[in-house]
Design an enzyme around this catalytic site. Structure first.
Site, PDB file in Angstrom:
ATOM      1  N   ASP A 104      40.002  44.987  38.761  1.00 49.97           N
ATOM      2  CA  ASP A 104      40.846  45.449  39.882  1.00 49.97           C
ATOM      3  C   ASP A 104      42.331  45.197  39.644  1.00 49.97           C
ATOM      4  O   ASP A 104      43.094  44.964  40.574  1.00 49.97           O
ATOM      5  CB  ASP A 104      40.436  44.776  41.219  1.00 49.97           C
ATOM      6  N   HIS A 124      38.029  52.683  40.662  1.00 46.28           N
ATOM      7  CA  HIS A 124      39.462  52.851  40.396  1.00 46.28           C
ATOM      8  C   HIS A 124      40.059  53.691  41.515  1.00 46.28           C
ATOM      9  O   HIS A 124      39.577  54.787  41.787  1.00 46.28           O
ATOM     10  CB  HIS A 124      39.695  53.580  39.073  1.00 46.28           C
TER      11      HIS A 124
END
Ligand code: GDP
Length: 421
Positions: free
Chosen positions: A12, A40
């Site tokens: 992340d 994403h």
């Protein structure tokens, strides 16, 4: 030019955002590991997109995207993701999306197995995304699974599937619902038909792309600390997230990487379970989590947040063999009066600057140094000199302590919100 874009920490870090930005200079973007446990988030002039399986290059029509042999592909999720993106105006055809015939198929019973195991573990759970990733990789190495090419080439696909289902039911030993061969076969028929046109020998495609001088980008999922071999095992993912795996997982072992761009967040975050020495709690954590929107793109789960972790980051740089870095989300730190940085670990009185064997992390406490915040929005800054003095000091402090050069600073999720150093 062959470039890998990889996560240096727990994932992340904003890899998708950097791939979206940089893919302008690349002809091909390849995902080389993982499955739809990735999440994403990309914001660009065409909108906001969440990508789980598809490489982030799919948002640029001129880029060819490859889902490599190291990936595990849930065919239903593939179908849903492609249809969702198409509904958002993204053109996806067999010209711009190619799936390796050697990629592994993630079946509904893998998802079921993942959920059953997480439920069994209760408070010892792994924090799995419950998308079947660990069971499907385990079956891959047991040679008990189907690959995308089987949809085209397997002589007796139904027979093989029935055999796999029988074996699964035996190994489950009555735990959970009995898996139905017919339902699984129907699932494979419907979603297999959808996926089949995209499946091809992507190794051949990538070799010829390389021969004709095309620029290829390799996109990782998660970060170094979730790598199955080098991460915080067993709280890792089930694949190799590191750049060294890119040649294998893309299906072209002969490829040599020219650049490894490591993505590092300006603070730390960690979704799910596992050692996280620099974790922040209480109001400080909540403020940072909310300012950074730290909620998982794949699952919506709140992410744990923490101080920038120098030992963990330098370890990530080492195992990724990062040649350059991008620090993302610098703008988020505008919310902090004082910014903590974890410069070392205190392990039972011993100061560690090298990230240790994971289990030793249980006894580690962060050695924190506070830097002054800048208390303003740097989202519009487009050069280092435009940054407020304290933001420059923070960046310089990180640059002095990290073992790879910092090339980019990201100051917002939008495509052009970045500074090149
Ligand atoms: P990935 O899995 O590494 O691609 O990262 P995620 O997409 O899970 O998380 C990154 C999140 O941060 C996404 O929502 C991005 O839109 C956002 N993001 C990326 N870079 C920046 C940045 O520099 N500033 C801000 N505010 N958000 C960013």
């Amino acid at each position: 030019m062959n470039t890998a874009v990889v996560g240096i920490n727990w994932g992340d870090e904003g890899k998708g955002r950097m791939v979206d930005l940089m893919s302008e200079r690349y002809d091909v973007v390849v995902r080389y590991q993982g499955g739809n446990n990735a999440g994403h988030t990309v914001v660009n002039p065409r909108g906001k997109f969440i990508l789980n399986l598809l490489p982030s290059g799919i948002l640029r029509p001129e880029v060819v995207c490859v889902m490599g042999s190291g990936m595990v592909v849930d065919l239903r999720h593939l179908h849903d993701e492609i249809e969702r993106l198409r509904a958002q105006g993204i053109v996806i055809t067999t010209d711009n999306l190619k799936i390796s015939d050697r990629a592994t198929i993630c079946m509904p019973y893998h998802v079921m197995q993942d959920c059953l195991e997480e439920d069994r573990l209760k408070d010892k759970k792994f924090g799995s995304t419950r998308r079947g990733i660990a069971p499907v990789y385990a079956d891959k190495y047991m040679k008990k699974t189907l690959r995308a090419g089987d949809l085209i080439y397997k002589n007796d696909l139904s027979g093989r599937l029935r055999d796999l289902v029988e074996w699964k039911n035996i190994t489950f030993g009555g735990y959970g619902e009995k898996i139905s061969s017919e339902e699984t076969e129907e699932w494979l028929r419907v979603y297999g038909e959808f996926a089949k046109p995209f499946v091809c020998d992507t190794s051949e495609y990538l070799l010829s792309a390389q021969k004709s001088g095309k620029n290829i980008m390799f996109e990782a999922q998660l970060g170094a600390l979730r790598d199955i071999d080098f991460g915080i095992y067993p709280m890792t993912s089930s694949s190799n997230t590191i750049a060294a795996y890119a040649p294998i997982g893309s299906g072209v072992p002969s490829i040599k990487l020219d650049v490894v761009l490591g993505i590092v967040k300006a603070y730390s975050s960690c979704v799910g379970e596992g050692w996280f020495v620099s974790e922040l709690f209480g109001d400080e954590a909540k403020k940072l989590r909310d300012a950074g929107g730290e909620y998982g793109a794949a699952t919506g789960r709140p992410r744990r947040v923490g101080a920038f972790d120098v030992p963990a980051t330098n370890y990530g740089i080492e195992v990724q063999a990062a040649t350059e870095l991008s620090i993302t989300k610098l703008d988020v730190l505008g919310c902090m009066e004082k910014i903590p940085v974890c410069v070392a670990y205190d392990c039972n009185g011993k100061t560690l600057t090298r990230f240790p064997y994971p289990d030793l992390l249980t006894d580690c406490k962060p050695v924190i140094r506070y830097l002054d915040g800048w208390n303003c929005d740097v989202g519009k800054c487009r050069s280092y000199s435009e940054l407020p003095e304290n933001a420059r000091k923070y960046v310089d402090f990180l640059r002095d302590n990290l073992n790879a050069p910092v090339k980019y600073l990201s100051v917002g999720p939008e495509r052009d919100s970045y500074i090149e150093l």
